[in-house]
Write a protein that holds these residues in place. Structure first.
Motif, short mmCIF file in Angstrom:
data_model
loop_
_atom_site.label_atom_id
_atom_site.label_comp_id
_atom_site.label_asym_id
_atom_site.label_seq_id
_atom_site.Cartn_x
_atom_site.Cartn_y
_atom_site.Cartn_z
N LEU A 1 0.83 -1.21 0.00
CA LEU A 1 0.00 0.00 0.00
C LEU A 1 0.86 1.25 0.00
CD1 LEU A 1 -2.89 1.07 0.12
CD2 LEU A 1 -2.75 0.98 2.61
N ASN B 1 -9.21 4.71 -9.94
CA ASN B 1 -10.09 3.58 -9.62
C ASN B 1 -9.29 2.33 -9.33
OD1 ASN B 1 -12.47 5.03 -9.92
ND2 ASN B 1 -12.58 4.67 -12.14
N LEU C 1 -7.89 2.68 -5.85
CA LEU C 1 -8.91 2.50 -4.81
C LEU C 1 -9.25 1.02 -4.64
CD1 LEU C 1 -11.31 5.51 -5.54
CD2 LEU C 1 -9.68 5.26 -3.64
N ASP C 2 -9.36 0.27 -5.77
CA ASP C 2 -9.66 -1.16 -5.65
C ASP C 2 -8.54 -1.89 -4.93
OD1 ASP C 2 -12.01 -0.78 -6.99
OD2 ASP C 2 -11.20 -1.31 -8.96
N GLU C 3 -7.29 -1.58 -5.34
CA GLU C 3 -6.16 -2.25 -4.70
C GLU C 3 -6.05 -1.86 -3.22
OE1 GLU C 3 -2.90 -1.08 -7.09
OE2 GLU C 3 -3.24 -2.58 -8.65
N ALA C 4 -6.30 -0.56 -2.93
CA ALA C 4 -6.21 -0.10 -1.53
C ALA C 4 -7.28 -0.77 -0.67
CB ALA C 4 -6.36 1.42 -1.46
N GLU C 5 -8.51 -0.93 -1.26
CA GLU C 5 -9.58 -1.57 -0.50
C GLU C 5 -9.25 -3.03 -0.20
OE1 GLU C 5 -14.43 -2.31 -0.80
OE2 GLU C 5 -13.32 -1.36 -2.45
N GLN C 6 -8.72 -3.74 -1.23
CA GLN C 6 -8.35 -5.14 -1.02
C GLN C 6 -7.20 -5.26 0.00
OE1 GLN C 6 -7.39 -6.75 -4.86
NE2 GLN C 6 -9.46 -6.42 -5.72
N THR C 7 -6.22 -4.33 -0.13
CA THR C 7 -5.05 -4.38 0.77
C THR C 7 -5.46 -4.10 2.22
OG1 THR C 7 -3.64 -3.63 -1.04
CG2 THR C 7 -2.74 -3.48 1.21
N THR C 8 -6.30 -3.05 2.43
CA THR C 8 -6.73 -2.73 3.80
C THR C 8 -7.58 -3.84 4.38
OG1 THR C 8 -8.59 -1.50 2.85
CG2 THR C 8 -6.62 -0.23 3.48
N THR C 9 -8.41 -4.50 3.52
CA THR C 9 -9.20 -5.63 4.02
C THR C 9 -8.29 -6.76 4.49
OG1 THR C 9 -11.01 -5.09 2.50
CG2 THR C 9 -10.97 -7.31 3.43
#
Length: 577
Positions: free
Chosen positions: A363, A385, A388-396
């Motif tokens: 991240l 976009n 944001l997708d990669e950041a959402e997957q990484t934070t999850t």
């Protein structure tokens, strides 16, 4: 006759009035205190009621950053008679308004309405300001309303004056009533009786009788009658005394004759006593010789007793050394169990933490590329976009692994603290047992053994939690190490129930079991089937002592070769004092 310094009636009146005064004072003080507490409760209720009046407008003012309106509301509250101080803070703990008599507040947020007493005779009601927007709530700050003892005193001042005046009037009337009653019924009759008794003349007994007019048939009249009866008895006694003196004179004459006869008898007996004294002297010499022999024998016995006492002392010191060694072995066994937990938990925590570090590094790298694109003005909607997708997957991924590590550490922390502490507390047995099994997961994850727990919900017990953790840890690890030694997939069933005030634990495994000889020695110290392979032989001995001595319960074991091991444990849910 000497005069009485302090009369009986005065002492009695003083004590009665003293008791009444003390009781009146206690009741009056209690009533004043009750008035004070009722007034304080009313004021606190009014402060809590004010929350519903202005909290909505004040919350909106803070949400809209309208500080002048918030200060204006605070000044308006200061106009109320019961409010002597107002503090308004934002969500960061900074003061928006601090007016009147206030006190320092803790830096932590106020999450619910709470009433606190402060120094200087003030007390305040603090509550949070919650703003609702689009179905979501957010705390924008908190408010503290202050009042003081002066407001309470102002409310109950008239009532206090009434209570004190009422008590003073009742006390004065009672003193006047008691003084008149004591003087008429006790003091005056006692003075007459005392004066007539002081005129007593032994030579004129008939004239010494009491003649006091007492209207009531009370103790004083009984005293007068008893005194007069005593005078009559004294007159009769004087008559009998004169008669007895004549008889005594005749008896003295007969006694003189008897004394002469006794002197003659004494002379005869004296000769016989002289011979007896000579015999006694000879017996005394024989007793002295026997006493000397007994003294020598006692000296010999004393020396033997001294040697026995030294031997007992040495034996006691040896027993103390053995007890200290045993306690050290028990403590070593407990710490060894805790060390095993530390190693397993550390290995399990490393895995989610490693994944979390990798995700955080990825991240961080993506944020650097995004910032570079932004500074170069080459940032596109597609890049954004994708980020944001990669950041959402990484934070999850990061949150799930950090939560897993947090759960492992929290579970280990509770169990480890409880095993090293003897403090007693109330706790849910099922939840705590699940934490213990969770802490043992590193020892079980490389196996296919299964543990099934059947325990009622909300089964509350009170004892030192470390005792429960130590007992179940020892049972599970004994099953894994000894029972499942030659078994790839073992099954452990733990059923817990409650019978009146007792907790019943039924523990079973399907391991290789024990022979009758091994079962008879199961709870003995230093008995192990792994001698020379790391087994100390203290695990089941510690379990037995914890159940029977610490929990004041009972433990029984049943096993046969090839049929596993079965424990039955019973102990009180609330440890007896």
């Amino acid at each position: 006759m000497a005069k009485v310094k302090t009369g009986l009636s005065k002492k009695l009146l003083t004590r009665v009035l003293s008791v009444y005064f003390i009781l009146t004072l206690i009741v009056t003080v209690g009533q004043i205190l009750t008035e004070y507490l009722n007034a304080k409760n009313h004021i606190q209720s009014e402060l809590q009621t004010l929350k519903n009046t202005f909290s909505t407008s004040l919350t909106r003012a803070i949400w809209e950053l309208n500080t002048p309106q918030a200060v204006s509301i605070a000044e308006g509250l200061m106009e109320l008679p019961i409010v002597e101080g107002v503090q308004i803070r934002d969500e960061n703990g900074n003061f928006i308004a601090d007016i009147g008599r206030t006190d320092d507040q803790p830096m932590s947020k106020v999450t619910s309405g709470v009433m606190r007493d402060h120094k200087g005779g003030t007390f305040g009601y603090s509550f949070p300001l919650i703003f609702e927007f689009s179905g979501r709530t957010s705390q924008v700050g908190d408010v503290t309303l202050y009042s003081s003892v002066d407001v309470i005193i102002g409310r109950i001042e008239v009532g206090i004056f009434f209570l004190v005046g009422n008590a003073f009037i009742k006390t004065a009337f009672l003193i006047f009533l008691f003084l008149n009653a004591f003087r008429r019924m006790l003091t005056n009759p006692l003075e007459e009786l005392t004066e007539q008794i002081g005129n007593f003349d032994i030579n004129h007994l008939e004239q010494s009788k009491l003649r006091v007019r007492i209207e009531d048939d009370n103790e004083l009249k009984v005293l007068q009658s008893s005194y007069n009866q005593l005078i009559d008895d004294l007159i009769n006694f004087q008559d009998r005394l004169n008669q007895t003196q004549g008889e005594l004179k005749t008896a003295n004459e007969q006694l003189d004759e008897q004394n002469l006869y006794l002197e003659q008898e004494v002379a005869k007996k004296t000769a016989s006593l002289s011979q007896i004294m000579l015999d006694l002297e000879r017996q005394k010499d024989e007793l002295m010789q026997n006493q000397h022999e007994l003294k020598q024998e006692n000296e010999t016995r004393r020396q033997v007793e001294e040697q026995l006492r030294k031997s007992n002392t040495e034996l006691a010191e040896s027993m103390e050394t053995l007890e200290m060694a045993k306690d050290q072995l028990l403590e070593s066994e407990r710490m060894a169990s805790l060390g095993g937990l530390v190693a397993g938990i550390a290995h399990d925590v490393n895995t989610p933490l490693g994944v979390g570090v990798t995700a955080a590094s990825f991240l961080e790298d993506r944020i650097k590329h995004l910032r570079q694109s932004f500074e170069d003005k080459s940032l596109t909607s597609g890049n954004m976009n994708s980020f944001l997708d990669e950041a959402e997957q990484t934070t999850t991924l990061l949150m799930s692994n950090l939560n897993r590590a947090s759960e492992l550490v929290a579970s280990f922390k509770q169990v480890a603290v409880d095993q090293t502490s003897e403090a007693e507390r109330d706790f849910d047995l099922k939840e705590y047992l699940e934490e213990v099994i969770q802490s043992l997961a590193p020892n079980l994850k490389k196996t296919r053994h299964q543990i099934h727990i059947d325990c009622p919900e909300n089964l509350q017990i009170r004892c030192a939690p470390g005792v429960i953790a130590q007992i179940f840890t020892n049972m599970v690890m004994n099953s894994v190490i000894h029972g499942f030694e030659d078994k790839k997939q073992g099954q452990i069933d733990i059923r817990i129930s409650q019978d009146d005030e007792n907790v019943l634990v039924d523990y079973k495994d399907n391991g290789k079991g024990l022979t009758e000889e091994q079962l008879n020695k199961l709870f003995e110290a230093f008995f192990t089937t792994k001698r020379g392979k790391g087994g100390s032989g203290l695990g089941t001995h510690i379990m037995y002592n914890l159940v029977t001595q610490t929990l004041k319960g009972q433990i029984e074991a049943d096993s046969k070769p090839g049929e596993g091991l079965h424990y039955q444990i019973r102990f009180p849910a609330k440890k007896p004092a």
